[in-house]
Design a protein around this motif. Structure first.
Motif, PDB file in Angstrom:
ATOM      1  N   SER A  70       0.949  -1.247  -0.127  1.00 50.25           N
ATOM      2  CA  SER A  70      -0.181  -0.043   0.125  1.00 50.25           C
ATOM      3  C   SER A  70       0.828   1.294   0.011  1.00 50.25           C
ATOM      4  O   SER A  70       0.459   2.115  -0.735  1.00 50.25           O
ATOM      5  N   ARG A  71       1.818   1.339   0.655  1.00 46.39           N
ATOM      6  CA  ARG A  71       2.845   2.490   0.871  1.00 46.39           C
ATOM      7  C   ARG A  71       3.517   2.960  -0.521  1.00 46.39           C
ATOM      8  O   ARG A  71       3.689   3.696  -0.836  1.00 46.39           O
ATOM      9  N   ALA A  74       1.281   4.236  -2.884  1.00 46.17           N
ATOM     10  CA  ALA A  74       1.022   5.613  -2.685  1.00 46.17           C
ATOM     11  C   ALA A  74       2.171   6.351  -3.216  1.00 46.17           C
ATOM     12  O   ALA A  74       1.999   7.606  -3.376  1.00 46.17           O
ATOM     13  N   LEU A  77       0.990   6.274  -7.365  1.00 45.20           N
ATOM     14  CA  LEU A  77      -0.398   6.555  -7.742  1.00 45.20           C
ATOM     15  C   LEU A  77      -1.057   7.478  -6.544  1.00 45.20           C
ATOM     16  O   LEU A  77      -0.968   7.102  -5.488  1.00 45.20           O
ATOM     17  N   PRO A 102       3.597   9.038   2.259  1.00 37.38           N
ATOM     18  CA  PRO A 102       4.324   7.736   1.992  1.00 37.38           C
ATOM     19  C   PRO A 102       5.915   7.817   2.084  1.00 37.38           C
ATOM     20  O   PRO A 102       6.362   6.786   2.016  1.00 37.38           O
TER      21      PRO A 102
ATOM     22  N   ARG B 213      -6.353   5.917   2.576  1.00 33.07           N
ATOM     23  CA  ARG B 213      -5.597   4.753   1.737  1.00 33.07           C
ATOM     24  C   ARG B 213      -4.905   5.292   0.674  1.00 33.07           C
ATOM     25  O   ARG B 213      -3.879   4.908   0.206  1.00 33.07           O
ATOM     26  N   GLY B 214      -5.357   6.517   0.251  1.00 37.07           N
ATOM     27  CA  GLY B 214      -4.663   7.074  -1.036  1.00 37.07           C
ATOM     28  C   GLY B 214      -3.182   7.351  -0.504  1.00 37.07           C
ATOM     29  O   GLY B 214      -2.394   7.532  -1.528  1.00 37.07           O
ATOM     30  N   LEU B 215      -3.118   7.717   0.778  1.00 36.66           N
ATOM     31  CA  LEU B 215      -1.707   7.967   1.370  1.00 36.66           C
ATOM     32  C   LEU B 215      -1.138   6.490   1.782  1.00 36.66           C
ATOM     33  O   LEU B 215       0.011   6.780   2.417  1.00 36.66           O
ATOM     34  N   GLY B 216      -1.548   5.525   1.499  1.00 37.06           N
ATOM     35  CA  GLY B 216      -0.840   4.323   1.625  1.00 37.06           C
ATOM     36  C   GLY B 216      -1.145   3.867   3.022  1.00 37.06           C
ATOM     37  O   GLY B 216      -0.330   2.991   3.617  1.00 37.06           O
ATOM     38  N   LEU B 217      -1.999   4.320   3.915  1.00 33.08           N
ATOM     39  CA  LEU B 217      -2.354   3.973   5.169  1.00 33.08           C
ATOM     40  C   LEU B 217      -3.479   2.915   5.325  1.00 33.08           C
ATOM     41  O   LEU B 217      -4.293   3.038   4.522  1.00 33.08           O
TER      42      LEU B 217
END
Lengths: 252, 321
Positions: A70-71, A74, A77, A102, B213-217
């Motif tokens: 996920s990170r 980020a 995208l 991120p 979620r967009g920032l990867g969390l």
């Protein structure tokens, strides 16, 4: 490269996307168009892993979205959904700095600082960096959110209706900024957008959806035609050539 | 992290602390502290210092917990006391008292924490199923759930003849804080430290699931951590000193007015303001009808409620202008 293969989505038995397959070109502005409920925002959310699909696969740089850390994703995208009406009291500078999360996990280094400055100046909002978001106009706030996405410094930038609530001056500014992102910074921008004339003037690649199905994809020469637009919107749209741009006339 | 208000608030805290140490029935002069346990030093070490520490940790801790709850729930009208966490915690304490009255404090504390945690998650679960979610219904649902649990508490207490016991325990009072009865509160200090480490993540989570979620969390995980930490803080404070109504609601609102919603920059000021406020309430409680004390819960309700009302009126006036 973003590849979309046989994507389907249904909510409680109702199919909102059916068998969508397409490839979005690198270093271009792609725009998803279609009437309300056509599935544009749903598709954008699936591509950006905010929604799970019911079937099919999205690959980002060759790797299925679900397999990405996920990170790491980020950093590759960035996505901004519509309606950032949140009444959270952050300053513009604080918001934009979150775009670096991120990379820095909150501890900003010099590189992060530089990216934040660059994003602020790109959108011309350096002077309002210490203002709270809830004190700004809708247009300024939208610019602040886009600046955050730019600070995230990703190859792909996905925006859901970035022109929402913007007056024409801010809309033009926004589209020019997106154009610059592609031309100067080499980004790939993917938009959901309603204003068909902004699409015609700024998008390189247009994806047309109707009732959850792909109607067509291609350049403005392929999509901005009376036949395709009639198919999407069910409206008889007159298209005029003005200074090399195709302008749709549908107001009367 | 610090602001123009940080230093003045710290100075106020120091001044109120000295005052707090000096106020009491057995008056003594600070300079006259001797080493005798039975003398003024004994009083200081056994009662006054523990009381001061308890007030500062409980006040600061509850306000930090309130600020985090408000941020991650995206609603300025919620707090551990309005979403029912405190009520569940009391149920846990009561259950502990009934089931194993002679047990040491740690297992009972664990039970209170488990109840607070379960209650907070139950609230969030109920919320996610509520058809209408707006600024008014969210705290309303919390208060309804809390009231149901409170009535269960009252029933249990009446049934098992624990009313007096419960009232004296959970009225919110620092009068019973003496050496040996407050040390649990020290857990609040590392808990607040962990909250500060997560500050950025909580702020981002407060901007919504998609945004996080967009920032990867992992949004769900951050929410769970936030709710667990606030439930922990709530149970530590409630089991040691009881409920402090309105404090965890009003003070974070006040802090947000001048410090914004970015937790990393507002948490320290929120904690200081909370400690100042509760210390002030405690002093008022001890002075207003000396040599007796008014429970601090009463003072805190009156003063905290007034602050909250003032904020509401002010907000309406700003919105109307």
């Amino acid at each position: 490269m973003i590849e979309i293969r046989n994507i389907a989505k249904s909510y409680g038995g109702k199919e909102v996307l059916r068998n969508i397959s397409l490839t979005l070109p690198e270093n271009r502005i792609s725009a998803f168009i279609g009437s309300n409920g056509a599935g544009k925002s749903t598709l954008l959310s699936i591509i950006s892993r905010l929604l799970p699909q019911s079937g099919g696969e999205v690959r980002i740089d060759g790797k299925p979205v679900g397999d990405w850390d996920s990170r790491e994703l980020a950093k590759r995208l960035a996505v901004l959904r519509q309606s950032n009406f949140m009444d959270i009291r952050l300053t513009v500078g604080e918001l934009v700095a979150f775009g670096r999360f991120p990379y820095s996990q909150g501890r900003l280094n010099e590189e992060d600082g530089r990216m934040v400055e660059k994003a602020l100046s790109y959108l011309d909002i350096t002077d309002i960096r210490d203002r709270f978001l809830d004190e700004l106009s809708g247009g300024q706030r939208q610019m602040a959110f886009i600046a955050m996405v730019i600070a995230q410094d990703t190859r792909y930038v996905l925006l859901d209706e970035p022109l929402n609530n913007l007056d024409i001056r801010h809309s033009v500014h926004m589209m020019k900024v997106l154009r610059k992102l592609v031309d100067e910074m080499g980004k790939t921008v993917i938009l959901v957008i309603h204003d068909i004339n902004f699409v015609s003037c700024y998008a390189d690649h247009i994806v047309a959806l109707r009732d959850g199905e792909l109607v067509g994809a291609g350049g403005r020469g392929d999509i901005i035609t009376p036949r395709v637009l009639e198919n999407i919107y069910g409206l008889d749209i007159d298209i005029r050539e003005i200074d090399g741009n195709r302008i749709c006339v549908y107001y009367a | 992290m610090t602001s123009r208000a940080t230093l003045p608030m710290a100075i106020v805290l120091a001044a109120l602390s000295l005052l707090s140490l000096a106020v009491g029935n057995a008056g003594f002069i600070l300079g006259g502290v001797s080493a005798l346990e039975s003398g003024p030093a004994g009083l200081l070490l056994i009662s006054r210092v523990p009381r001061l520490v308890a007030v500062v940790v409980a006040g600061g801790g509850m306000c930090v917990a309130g600020m985090i709850t408000q941020t991650i729930a995206r609603n300025r009208f919620v707090s551990p006391s309005t979403v029912g966490t405190v009520a569940w915690c009391k149920l846990g304490i009561l259950t502990g008292t009934l089931a194993f009255a002679r047990a040491p404090i740690m297992p009972r504390m664990a039970l209170a924490f488990a109840f607070s945690l379960a209650g907070t998650f139950f609230f969030m679960r109920t919320l996610s199923r509520a058809p209408v979610r707006n600024i008014v219904t969210v705290p309303l649902i919390g208060m309804i759930l809390g009231a149901v649990v409170e009535s269960a508490n009252t029933y249990l207490a009446t049934r098992y003849d624990l009313v007096q016991n419960m009232e004296s325990w959970l009225q919110g009072s620092f009068a019973l804080v003496v050496r040996g009865r407050y040390e649990l509160l020290y857990i609040g200090v590392p808990a607040a430290g962990v909250m500060y480490l997560y500050a950025d993540k909580f702020t981002i989570a407060g901007m919504g699931g998609d945004f996080a979620r967009g920032l990867g969390l992992n949004h769900g995980q951050i929410m769970a951590i936030g709710l667990s930490l606030t439930a922990l803080m709530t149970s530590i404070v409630t089991i040691t000193v009881g409920g402090l109504p309105f404090v965890d609601l009003a003070i974070p609102n006040l802090a947000a007015v001048f410090r914004g919603d970015n937790l990393r920059s507002n948490l320290l000021d929120t904690a200081l303001l909370g400690a100042d406020f509760v210390l002030f309430c405690d002093l008022v409680s001890r002075l207003v009808m000396r040599p007796y004390e008014v429970p601090v819960g009463v003072t805190a309700s009156l003063l905290g409620g007034s602050v909250f009302l003032w904020l509401l009126v002010r907000r309406n006036r700003l919105a109307g202008a």
